[in-house]
Write an enzyme that holds these catalytic residues in place. Structure first.
Site: not given
Ligand code: NI
Length: 173
Positions: A46, A51, A94-95, A136-137, A140
């Site tokens: 995701g 991000q 998380c990236l 989670h997304e 963000h």
């Molecule tokens: Ni994330």
């Protein structure tokens, strides 16, 4: 398509509330394509718009989890319309917070309303890894990271680690 740079925590853009998408135009479709490519390249399951430094309410995901098959998804203006009372614990990463994994408790099942790439209104139920991913997304898009669910002490330790990582990466560039 082109790869976009993934922001690493801490970054003020990761703490912002994103703006609703009014018109899914060519520029936003290009952004979605770039985000998918960036997510697959990372690799991750995701990726949310902030991000990559753009404050629009969209995220991309692929939770197919199978080698050789892909199910790319793009969700614009996602909202949770229902969540289960039953909670579940999943390990999250998380990236924007590389190599950190922590167990996070969230509703086990959620229903989400969103628009797809063609602007079509959809309502869909997610459970398991899908429920974890969409929650989670969506966080963000509201400036919330999964480490915000941890204790202040743990979050502080992770943030310190990320600052060090950013410094190292800046030196290597
Ligand atoms: Ni994330």
């Amino acid at each position: 398509m082109s790869l976009r740079k993934i922001l690493i925590h801490p970054d003020p853009r990761l703490k912002k509330t994103c703006d609703p998408v009014i018109d899914i135009d060519a520029e936003l479709r290009k952004l979605a394509d770039d985000m998918l490519e960036t997510m697959y390249d990372a690799p991750g399951i995701g990726l949310a718009a902030p991000q990559v430094g753009t404050l629009h309410r969209l995220f991309v995901m692929d939770i197919s989890g199978k080698e050789g098959s892909s199910e790319p998804r793009v969700l614009f203006n996602p909202e949770i319309t229902w969540s289960s009372d039953i909670m579940n614990v999943h390990e999250e990463g998380c990236l924007s917070i590389p190599d950190i994994y922590e167990e996070i408790t969230r509703p086990d099942t959620v229903r989400m309303r969103f628009q797809d790439i063609d602007g079509k209104q959809i309502e869909e139920e997610f459970d398991g890894i899908g429920a974890t991913c969409v929650q989670h997304e969506l966080d963000h898009l509201n400036g919330r990271l999964f480490i915000d669910y941890l204790s202040a002490m743990k979050r502080g330790m992770i943030t310190k680690k990320m600052k060090k990582l950013k410094k190292e990466r800046a030196r290597d560039e």
